[in-house]
Design a protein around this motif. Sequence first.
Motif, PDB file in Angstrom:
ATOM      1  N   VAL A   1       0.845  -1.200   0.000  1.00 26.38           N
ATOM      2  CA  VAL A   1       0.000   0.000   0.000  1.00 26.38           C
ATOM      3  C   VAL A   1       0.876   1.243   0.000  1.00 26.38           C
ATOM      4  O   VAL A   1       0.591   2.229  -0.706  1.00 26.38           O
ATOM      5  CB  VAL A   1      -0.958  -0.010   1.210  1.00 26.38           C
ATOM      6  CG1 VAL A   1      -1.720   1.304   1.292  1.00 26.38           C
ATOM      7  CG2 VAL A   1      -1.928  -1.168   1.114  1.00 26.38           C
ATOM      8  N   GLU A   2       1.954   1.177   0.759  1.00 31.20           N
ATOM      9  CA  GLU A   2       2.863   2.322   0.815  1.00 31.20           C
ATOM     10  C   GLU A   2       3.369   2.652  -0.588  1.00 31.20           C
ATOM     11  O   GLU A   2       3.342   3.804  -1.024  1.00 31.20           O
ATOM     12  CB  GLU A   2       4.040   1.968   1.722  1.00 31.20           C
ATOM     13  CG  GLU A   2       4.819   3.172   2.211  1.00 31.20           C
ATOM     14  CD  GLU A   2       5.945   2.718   3.118  1.00 31.20           C
ATOM     15  OE1 GLU A   2       7.070   3.160   2.908  1.00 31.20           O
ATOM     16  OE2 GLU A   2       5.683   1.865   4.002  1.00 31.20           O
TER      17      GLU A   2
ATOM     18  N   THR B   1       0.546   4.118  -2.749  1.00 33.29           N
ATOM     19  CA  THR B   1       0.205   5.518  -2.461  1.00 33.29           C
ATOM     20  C   THR B   1       1.276   6.459  -3.009  1.00 33.29           C
ATOM     21  O   THR B   1       0.961   7.546  -3.497  1.00 33.29           O
ATOM     22  CB  THR B   1       0.047   5.749  -0.935  1.00 33.29           C
ATOM     23  OG1 THR B   1       1.179   5.196  -0.279  1.00 33.29           O
ATOM     24  CG2 THR B   1      -1.206   5.100  -0.412  1.00 33.29           C
TER      25      THR B   1
ATOM     26  N   GLN C   1      -9.469  -0.128  -3.062  1.00 31.92           N
ATOM     27  CA  GLN C   1     -10.378   0.426  -2.059  1.00 31.92           C
ATOM     28  C   GLN C   1     -11.168  -0.688  -1.368  1.00 31.92           C
ATOM     29  O   GLN C   1     -11.260  -0.735  -0.150  1.00 31.92           O
ATOM     30  CB  GLN C   1     -11.339   1.409  -2.731  1.00 31.92           C
ATOM     31  CG  GLN C   1     -12.329   2.052  -1.782  1.00 31.92           C
ATOM     32  CD  GLN C   1     -11.638   2.974  -0.783  1.00 31.92           C
ATOM     33  OE1 GLN C   1     -10.971   3.917  -1.173  1.00 31.92           O
ATOM     34  NE2 GLN C   1     -11.782   2.679   0.493  1.00 31.92           N
TER      35      GLN C   1
ATOM     36  N   ASP D   1      -3.733   6.782   5.062  1.00 26.66           N
ATOM     37  CA  ASP D   1      -2.719   7.089   4.032  1.00 26.66           C
ATOM     38  C   ASP D   1      -3.348   7.063   2.647  1.00 26.66           C
ATOM     39  O   ASP D   1      -3.112   7.929   1.812  1.00 26.66           O
ATOM     40  CB  ASP D   1      -1.605   6.029   4.053  1.00 26.66           C
ATOM     41  CG  ASP D   1      -0.683   6.233   5.229  1.00 26.66           C
ATOM     42  OD1 ASP D   1      -0.845   7.261   5.925  1.00 26.66           O
ATOM     43  OD2 ASP D   1       0.191   5.364   5.453  1.00 26.66           O
ATOM     44  N   TRP D   2      -4.120   6.023   2.436  1.00 30.36           N
ATOM     45  CA  TRP D   2      -4.761   5.818   1.132  1.00 30.36           C
ATOM     46  C   TRP D   2      -5.694   6.977   0.803  1.00 30.36           C
ATOM     47  O   TRP D   2      -5.667   7.536  -0.290  1.00 30.36           O
ATOM     48  CB  TRP D   2      -5.500   4.478   1.166  1.00 30.36           C
ATOM     49  CG  TRP D   2      -6.410   4.225   0.003  1.00 30.36           C
ATOM     50  CD1 TRP D   2      -7.771   4.163   0.031  1.00 30.36           C
ATOM     51  CD2 TRP D   2      -6.034   3.989  -1.347  1.00 30.36           C
ATOM     52  NE1 TRP D   2      -8.270   3.899  -1.200  1.00 30.36           N
ATOM     53  CE2 TRP D   2      -7.214   3.788  -2.090  1.00 30.36           C
ATOM     54  CE3 TRP D   2      -4.814   3.927  -2.010  1.00 30.36           C
ATOM     55  CZ2 TRP D   2      -7.225   3.519  -3.445  1.00 30.36           C
ATOM     56  CZ3 TRP D   2      -4.820   3.663  -3.371  1.00 30.36           C
ATOM     57  CH2 TRP D   2      -6.012   3.465  -4.080  1.00 30.36           C
TER      58      TRP D   2
ATOM     59  N   THR E   1      -3.972  10.038  -0.174  1.00 27.38           N
ATOM     60  CA  THR E   1      -3.528   9.960  -1.572  1.00 27.38           C
ATOM     61  C   THR E   1      -4.684  10.279  -2.517  1.00 27.38           C
ATOM     62  O   THR E   1      -4.526  11.045  -3.469  1.00 27.38           O
ATOM     63  CB  THR E   1      -3.004   8.544  -1.876  1.00 27.38           C
ATOM     64  OG1 THR E   1      -2.063   8.202  -0.886  1.00 27.38           O
ATOM     65  CG2 THR E   1      -2.377   8.483  -3.239  1.00 27.38           C
TER      66      THR E   1
END
Lengths: 781, 241
Positions: free
Chosen positions: A576-577, A580, A606, A620-621, A624
Amino acid sequence: MAVHYFGIRHHGPGCARALQAALAELQPDLILLEGPPEADELLAMAADPAMQPPVALLVYPLDAPRHGVFYPFAEFSPEWQAIRHAALQQVPIRFMDLPPTHGFADAIAREAAAEAATPESGAEGAPESGAEGAPESAPETGSEAADDAAPLDVTEDDFAHWRMDPVGELSRAAGYDDNELWWEIEIEQRRDAREMFTAIAEAMSALREHAPPPDQREARREAHMRQCIREAQKAGHERIAVVCGAWHVPALQQPTTIKDDQALLKGLAKTKVAATWVPWSSDRLAYASGYGAGVTSPGWYRHLWHSPDRAGLRWITEAARLMRKQGLDASSASVIETVRMADSLAALRGLPLPGLTENRDAMLAVLCHGNDAPLALIHRELEVGHLIGKVPASATAAPLQRDLEAQQKRLRMKATTEIKPLDLDLREDGGRERSRLLHRLRVLQVDWGTLQRDNNRTGTFRESWSLQWRPELAVELIEASRYGNTIAEAAGNRLREAALQAAALPELTDLLDDAVLAQLPQTITTLLGCVQNQAAVAADLGHLMDALPPLVRVARYGDVRGTQSGSVQPIIESLVERITVGLGGAASHIDETAAEVLLKRIDTVQVALDTLELPALRDDWFATLQRISTQDGIAALVRGGALRLLFDRQRVDAAALAQQAQLALSGAVPPQHATGWLTGLLRGSGLLLLQHDALWQIIDAWLSGLGTEVFMERLPLLRRAFAGFSRAERRQMGNKINTLGSTPVAAAQDDTLDDSRAALVLPVLALLLGPATAPTDEITA
Amino acid sequence: MTQRYPIHPDRWLALANRSASWQTDEGPVSYTLRTVDCGTLWLQSGRLVPCDPFVTLDRHDNIQIAVPPGRYPVTVTVADVSDEQDGSHEREAYLSLQLSNAASVSWSFLAPLAEGETAPETEPGEFVGVPVDAGTIAFVDADAVARLMPDPAATSWYEHLFDNGDEDSWFALMDDPEHLRAGSANIVLPDARDGENLILAHSGWGDGVYAVVGTYAADGQLTGVHIDLAVVPVNLLPEWD
């Protein structure tokens, strides 16, 4: 020293009965049977009471089991009666056909040649393109190989010749239009069959005199059969019974020299071959499943074999019983009338007895009241049937097959040829174990069960399968045997092998998905290692995004299936990091098609994140998404889509949404960008948008402001943006547009709450949403 | 005089015991039976007409059986033929007219004949039956039919009575689960002044020729008339078993 020839038709009950009687009378001291000599040793097993036809001999090359061929036998097959006679009377019996090993060797060689001919096309690029490329680049070789490897290879061909040509000729000569009918009447329904085999041989001889000479393979087969007969004579057998397809009889009787036959059989290639008995099924005996050598109605033939007396009466009674089981009207009087009508039809058509056609016609007219549907049921259940044979445990070749049988028994999962639904509750041990077995088989490409997607059941603890056993799955099992001796071991090894070959991240995570479903903990560990390594070096953002959902499923299924999900989380976090970080770049300066693909991937990410309880990751998502929804240069479709995701999850309020809409749909924005943005925004449920008048007013104003030309140009895209909504939603939207701005007062009135009535639903809401989420004062305020 | 048989446990038990069990090639079969009260039939003339109301009923010359005139309860015996015996699949086994409460000890086939006809000679086990061609069987009084049903030459029974689109058409009543049960109906004849009626039921597994059976008390008095819809297998009828 006499050789007696019995020309038969494969799977003909009349022939079978006649042969049974003839063998009993002749008392041969050797039976030679058309069939694969490699399976000679297995013939004695036919006497085992555990052997219940339909069964098939499976002969396959050890190096490439997929080329294996089947020789199916029903109890009404003349060959089966010959085998039974030999086994029960202790008469030696041997197969005499050309050994399939030569055909296998050829097929394997051709396949190797085809592979060698196209080395570059598959080697380059991803493995999937190679897999697709191979059959396309070598269609000829592929089809030839398929021809040779087709089940029933040997028996099918001569039957096809025979059915298409000789029987056709004979029946035409007898004045019949229908080839099958002539054979049925003259041979199968014949009660007194003493001279039948002589007559068949004479008829075939007459036909072969005018037929073109056999092709090379046919000639070799017949040469090999003649050699076998000569050897048997040399060995001093007195009464040799030769049982073969009727078409071959004249060729076997024909005087030929040993030298010619030897010349034909010289220098044929060989490969290592194994043979085994496998259970066969009645629907695989039928034409309906696509085999040329079958019989259209194995159920009817079996019935004729078992009840030669009053066959029609019993058949129609069975049909009535079947209809009653299905809740259909089928009175005794109808049965009687049907029998009478079938008899009358037979008399009208000049037949000694009503055959399947007469019974079928009578049943359609009387029992089924002219309705095709029950007749189709009768055809499926009775004429074809779902009978599946049994072979003794000692006949099972592969340990993998034995392991499967043991597990089927333990889990009480019977293999049937009917399509059976199976609902599994994964919270129970039994459900979990069954699911595990089916998933492991799926990994081994033994597709006994197909996983059904049931939209009504979204719980992770349920699985719906559709089970159907096909005898060919025996070959898949043998093929899978090279991976291991138990299902679990083989499935694990198969996945590990695939993981070593898989280059791309999504493929690896798909394999991981499979491993989790199949509950293979060691394999999961290995695969997680592979995924981690690949994720660290994968550069394609799309691949990273595609990899996420399976990993999230690993984490989620961990709860139900008892897989350790802890080790997955770090991988998900790192993925995910990287997503993003890279998303902004990936969404910039791309065309509409690429934007659509990207937006779909954003959606799957999502959904994946929604199912995980990792708030930090979600924050975080969303940050972004927030960034790309406002950033310049990002594709308009993606911006709209991101905004919608944020709005749906209450990360953006209605006022902010309206503000962004104002900007995105302002006159200064080129129409194609505005349309793209709107398309992105309007995906998903329309109901939420229906609630926000301000947004609607902005859209309305923008649309009204478009020039006619621009409007016409953008109309298809706009239509598409709205096409995804349900009819009811669209109607409501239409109504809303009609009344937009005209009844603000009424809308305001609708919003006022009746506190006393609202209070009534609060306890239920609190129960549904949990005590922490529904503070009463907030709702009543 | 038609032969009378003792009431044999494997068959007529069904009428009294509400269950029937027997052996087949595939093992034992057991049906649960229940009776549905269809009200009373007014047999003013005592000339009972067993018929298929939609096909074989006519105003005159119907086949009939003589019983003492009166109002008698009619029941339909319904067999649960489902494998699970959970009531998911029911078929009508008998339509019965109860003439007396006296215990039945014997039975015989009754021959329904039109007036002036004589019963043919029958072998043991043979019977003169009621033909059914619309999957429905009924009891009605011969005199009531002659008096009250309209002349079919002038008025189509089908359009005016059976399927006229109204809630009280014969078809509607027969299909109405609220009326008696779906598949049975107690229908008042047109212009009935004294409650003259017809009681009908679906005929088991469908069309056929069905036996009419009389049951008798020890003193020889007729206790009931039953149409046997051949749902409970009959060992007396050769081709059925």
